[in-house]
Design a protein around this motif. Structure first.
Motif, short mmCIF file in Angstrom:
data_model
loop_
_atom_site.label_atom_id
_atom_site.label_comp_id
_atom_site.label_asym_id
_atom_site.label_seq_id
_atom_site.Cartn_x
_atom_site.Cartn_y
_atom_site.Cartn_z
N PRO A 108 0.83 -1.22 0.00
CA PRO A 108 0.00 0.00 0.00
C PRO A 108 0.86 1.27 0.00
CG PRO A 108 -0.90 -1.61 1.53
CD PRO A 108 0.43 -2.15 1.06
N ASP A 109 1.99 1.25 0.71
CA ASP A 109 2.89 2.41 0.68
C ASP A 109 3.49 2.62 -0.70
OD1 ASP A 109 2.47 3.26 3.28
OD2 ASP A 109 4.31 2.36 4.08
N ASP A 110 3.82 1.53 -1.39
CA ASP A 110 4.34 1.65 -2.76
C ASP A 110 3.31 2.32 -3.66
OD1 ASP A 110 6.67 0.25 -2.01
OD2 ASP A 110 5.89 -1.66 -2.76
N VAL A 111 2.05 1.94 -3.50
CA VAL A 111 0.97 2.52 -4.31
C VAL A 111 0.83 4.01 -4.01
CG1 VAL A 111 -1.53 2.47 -4.76
CG2 VAL A 111 -0.24 0.31 -4.55
N LYS A 112 0.85 4.36 -2.72
CA LYS A 112 0.75 5.78 -2.33
C LYS A 112 1.94 6.57 -2.87
CE LYS A 112 0.05 5.06 2.14
NZ LYS A 112 -0.18 5.30 3.58
N TRP A 113 3.13 6.01 -2.75
CA TRP A 113 4.33 6.71 -3.21
C TRP A 113 4.27 6.91 -4.73
CZ3 TRP A 113 8.37 6.11 -6.59
CH2 TRP A 113 9.45 6.98 -6.41
N PHE A 114 3.88 5.88 -5.46
CA PHE A 114 3.79 6.00 -6.91
C PHE A 114 2.75 7.05 -7.30
CE2 PHE A 114 2.52 4.92 -11.24
CZ PHE A 114 3.76 4.85 -11.86
N GLY A 115 1.63 7.10 -6.57
CA GLY A 115 0.61 8.12 -6.84
C GLY A 115 1.15 9.52 -6.63
N ALA A 116 1.87 9.72 -5.53
CA ALA A 116 2.46 11.03 -5.26
C ALA A 116 3.53 11.37 -6.31
CB ALA A 116 3.07 11.05 -3.86
N MET A 117 4.34 10.40 -6.65
CA MET A 117 5.38 10.62 -7.65
C MET A 117 4.76 10.94 -9.01
SD MET A 117 8.67 10.62 -8.09
CE MET A 117 9.91 10.33 -9.34
N THR A 118 3.64 10.32 -9.32
CA THR A 118 2.93 10.59 -10.57
C THR A 118 2.48 12.04 -10.63
OG1 THR A 118 2.22 8.29 -10.76
CG2 THR A 118 0.95 9.90 -12.00
N GLU A 119 1.94 12.55 -9.52
CA GLU A 119 1.52 13.96 -9.48
C GLU A 119 2.71 14.90 -9.63
OE1 GLU A 119 -1.03 15.05 -6.20
OE2 GLU A 119 -1.96 13.06 -6.22
N ILE A 120 3.79 14.61 -8.93
CA ILE A 120 4.97 15.47 -8.95
C ILE A 120 5.64 15.46 -10.33
CG2 ILE A 120 7.32 15.74 -8.03
CD1 ILE A 120 6.11 14.61 -5.35
N ALA A 121 5.77 14.29 -10.91
CA ALA A 121 6.47 14.15 -12.20
C ALA A 121 5.61 14.57 -13.38
CB ALA A 121 6.96 12.72 -12.38
N GLY A 122 4.28 14.48 -13.23
CA GLY A 122 3.40 14.86 -14.32
C GLY A 122 2.81 13.70 -15.09
N GLY A 123 2.71 12.53 -14.48
CA GLY A 123 2.07 11.38 -15.11
C GLY A 123 2.92 10.13 -14.95
N PRO A 124 2.27 8.96 -15.11
CA PRO A 124 2.98 7.69 -14.94
C PRO A 124 4.15 7.52 -15.90
CG PRO A 124 0.63 7.31 -15.20
CD PRO A 124 0.86 8.77 -15.40
N ASP A 125 3.98 8.00 -17.13
CA ASP A 125 5.08 7.88 -18.09
C ASP A 125 6.27 8.72 -17.68
OD1 ASP A 125 3.37 10.08 -18.58
OD2 ASP A 125 4.11 10.28 -20.64
N LYS A 126 6.00 9.87 -17.03
CA LYS A 126 7.08 10.74 -16.55
C LYS A 126 7.80 10.10 -15.36
CE LYS A 126 6.25 14.13 -19.40
NZ LYS A 126 7.12 14.40 -20.52
N VAL A 127 7.04 9.35 -14.54
CA VAL A 127 7.67 8.63 -13.43
C VAL A 127 8.66 7.62 -14.00
CG1 VAL A 127 7.31 7.02 -11.50
CG2 VAL A 127 5.70 8.90 -11.88
#
Length: 146
Positions: free
Chosen positions: A103-122
Motif C-alpha cells: 500500500p505504501d508503494d501505491v501511495k508513493w507512486f501516486g504522489a510521484m505521478t503527481e509530482i512528475a506529471g504522469g505515470p510515463d514521466k515517473v
C-alpha cells in the motif's frame, strides 16, 4: 568388545546430553526488532550530483507527499566501494517482504505521478536515475540497538 561398550557409552552420553539440552531449551522471539532495508549505490563517474538532485527533487518530495516512510539515514561515503548508502525502516517489520506492491508503494507512486506529471514521466525519472547508477546492492537486516 571393550571398544563397542565405549562407543555405546559415548552414544548414550551424547543422546542424554542432547535430550537434556532440548528439554531445557525454550522457544523465544527477539524483542523489539527493527528491520531495515539498506541500499548501497555506486554512481557512474561524474553522475552523483545529478542523481542526488533527482532524489531531492522527486523521490524525497514523493515520500513527503505520500506520507510514506522516509529514509532514516543517508550517507555520502568518503571511503569504500559505494558512493551513497541509504536506509529505511521496514514498516511492518520483515512481513513487508510479503508484498509484491505494498500500500505504501501505491501511495508513493501516486504522489510521484503527481509530482512528475504522469505515470510515463515517473518511468522516465526512474530510467534517468538508474542511468546514473553503476552498481546497486540492497541488503536487509535488523537493528539490534534501540
Amino acid at each position: 568388545m571393550k571398544s563397542l561398550k565405549l562407543v555405546l557409552l559415548a552414544l548414550v552420553v551424547v543422546w542424554t546430553s542432547q535430550n537434556m539440552a532440548a528439554q531445557e531449551m525454550q522457544a523465544k522471539k527477539h524483542d523489539n526488532l527493527n528491520w531495515h532495508v539498506v541500499a548501497f549505490v555506486k554512481f557512474n563517474p561524474g553522475q552523483k550530483d545529478a542523481a542526488i538532485k533527482l532524489i531531492d527533487d522527486y523521490f524525497v518530495k514523493a515520500d513527503e507527499k505520500a506520507g510514506t516512510p522516509h529514509p532514516v539515514f543517508a550517507m555520502d561515503m568518503a571511503t569504500g566501494e559505494y558512493d551513497y548508502v541509504i536506509g529505511w525502516k521496514m514498516a511492518g517489520g520483515i512481513q513487508a517482504m510479503d508484498w509484491e506492491m505494498s500500500p505504501d508503494d501505491v501511495k508513493w507512486f501516486g504522489a510521484m505521478t503527481e509530482i512528475a506529471g504522469g505515470p510515463d514521466k515517473v518511468q522516465e525519472k526512474m530510467k534517468e536515475f538508474y542511468s546514473y547508477v553503476a552498481l546497486w546492492r540492497v541488503e536487509i537486516g535488523r537493528n539490534m540497538i534501540e
